[in-house]
Design an enzyme around this catalytic site. Structure first.
Site, PDB file in Angstrom:
ATOM      1  N   HIS A  15      49.012  -7.283 -39.674  1.00  0.00           N
ATOM      2  CA  HIS A  15      48.570  -7.189 -41.073  1.00  0.00           C
ATOM      3  C   HIS A  15      49.827  -7.090 -41.932  1.00  0.00           C
ATOM      4  O   HIS A  15      50.805  -6.442 -41.529  1.00  0.00           O
ATOM      5  CB  HIS A  15      47.760  -5.898 -41.321  1.00  0.00           C
ATOM      6  CG  HIS A  15      46.304  -5.982 -41.050  1.00  0.00           C
ATOM      7  ND1 HIS A  15      45.596  -4.940 -40.474  1.00  0.00           N
ATOM      8  CD2 HIS A  15      45.380  -6.952 -41.310  1.00  0.00           C
ATOM      9  CE1 HIS A  15      44.317  -5.270 -40.378  1.00  0.00           C
ATOM     10  NE2 HIS A  15      44.159  -6.484 -40.876  1.00  0.00           N
ATOM     11  N   CYS A  50      47.108   2.100 -44.202  1.00  0.00           N
ATOM     12  CA  CYS A  50      45.814   1.579 -43.720  1.00  0.00           C
ATOM     13  C   CYS A  50      44.651   2.527 -44.030  1.00  0.00           C
ATOM     14  O   CYS A  50      43.500   2.116 -44.058  1.00  0.00           O
ATOM     15  CB  CYS A  50      45.838   1.382 -42.204  1.00  0.00           C
ATOM     16  SG  CYS A  50      47.172   0.422 -41.565  1.00  0.00           S
TER      17      CYS A  50
HETATM   18  N1  ARG Z   1      42.322  -1.102 -35.319  1.00  0.00           N
HETATM   19  C1  ARG Z   1      42.379  -1.663 -36.639  1.00  0.00           C
HETATM   20  C2  ARG Z   1      42.343  -3.172 -36.572  1.00  0.00           C
HETATM   21  O1  ARG Z   1      42.949  -3.735 -35.690  1.00  0.00           O
HETATM   22  C3  ARG Z   1      43.573  -1.180 -37.368  1.00  0.00           C
HETATM   23  C4  ARG Z   1      43.623  -1.587 -38.807  1.00  0.00           C
HETATM   24  C5  ARG Z   1      44.854  -1.157 -39.500  1.00  0.00           C
HETATM   25  N2  ARG Z   1      44.751  -1.404 -40.877  1.00  0.00           N
HETATM   26  C6  ARG Z   1      45.708  -1.961 -41.661  1.00  0.00           C
HETATM   27  N3  ARG Z   1      45.482  -2.047 -42.923  1.00  0.00           N
HETATM   28  N4  ARG Z   1      46.796  -2.460 -41.137  1.00  0.00           N
HETATM   29  O2  ARG Z   1      41.720  -3.820 -37.382  1.00  0.00           O
END
Ligand code: ARG
Length: 267
Positions: free
Chosen positions: A167, A261
């Site tokens: 991300h 996040c």
């Molecule tokens: N386990 C989540 C996923 O893989 C983690 C999300 C993390 N969020 C972020 N904004 N980077 O979607």
């Protein structure tokens, strides 16, 4: 400016599936520690006068604690995400219902076939928005987003190339209008050059800091909440006038997330 954030208390947070390289179902979350870590983040944000709104966690949605992925809430519009993985898709309904019940935002949706994971992949400051594709957001979604938020005069598109930084908010952040921070190895070299055209001050971070999730910070004025940072990064931050506040997030990193996040900006 960060003044109002949506968060989700980790009542049912765990790692029960694997959708990014940080997640291993055998690496169990310590629920008590996770709750303490989350409360420390909340406490620090409240001390900085940030208003925290809460959404209740659905017991079947362990990643709902990462509200950044709900969508983008800006200028009274809530653009809902289309989550890539089935495991997270029901979070969309939860998020839309929350906005309908609790805000006067217009809910906007993208065509279903286009993936988009909200503030995980779209970050902005003033007139500039940075959007990443590569893992969770499809390239075609970006053209639609430009029409939904014409408020941003400049759109910078980048492709993520390192699966550990799947991300945008894991490898890039706006610290304020003049300063950004990013991890070069998460991007193609030429594309990363664009970051130098956005702001005056650009901080490149090391692999070590990237793996501490230093980019996944929340900055309020000159205070920067982050999991951890090397002495070198701390010195750099200080030299730009920032003061780090460390809030360890070991339990959330087992799911591939840290402080940024856990929050969704509401203003
Ligand atoms: N386990 C989540 C996923 O893989 C983690 C999300 C993390 N969020 C972020 N904004 N980077 O979607």
């Amino acid at each position: 400016m960060t003044t109002n954030l949506l968060m989700c208390k980790p009542d049912f947070f765990k790692v029960s599936y694997e959708i990014n390289p940080w997640m291993h179902v055998y690496n169990k979350v310590n629920e008590k520690v996770a709750l303490e870590q989350w409360e420390t983040v909340v406490q620090n944000l409240e001390n900085l006068n940030v208003k925290i709104d809460l959404i209740e966690q659905d017991k079947n949605l362990p990643d709902e604690v990462f509200t950044a992925n709900f969508g983008v809430a800006f200028n009274k519009k809530f653009l809902a995400s289309n989550f890539k993985y089935e495991e997270r898709q029901p979070e969309k309904t939860e998020a839309i219902e929350w906005f309908q019940k609790n805000t006067d935002y217009d809910v906007v949706e993208l065509p279903e076939k286009f993936e988009f994971e909200g503030k995980g992949d779209m970050l902005y400051s003033k007139n500039t928005a940075v959007i990443a594709n590569g893992y969770r957001t499809s390239d075609e979604a970006i053209n639609h987003i430009k029409n939904i938020f014409p408020e941003f005069k400049k759109y910078v598109r980048v492709k993520l190339i390192n699966p550990n930084f799947y991300h945008l908010d894991t490898c890039f952040s706006f610290l304020n209008e003049k300063t950004i921070m990013f991890y070069p190895e998460a991007f193609e070299k030429e594309q990363a050059q664009q970051f130098y055209e956005i702001t005056e001050n650009v901080i490149e971070i090391s692999k070590e800091d990237a793996e501490y999730f230093a980019c996944n910070n929340v900055t309020v004025k000159n205070k920067i909440l982050l999991n951890k940072a090397s002495q070198d990064l701390q010195d750099k931050l200080n030299s730009y006038g920032f003061e780090p506040i460390f809030c360890p997030t070991s339990e959330f990193m087992k799911a591939g997330g840290s402080i940024r996040c856990m929050v969704l900006d509401l203003d």
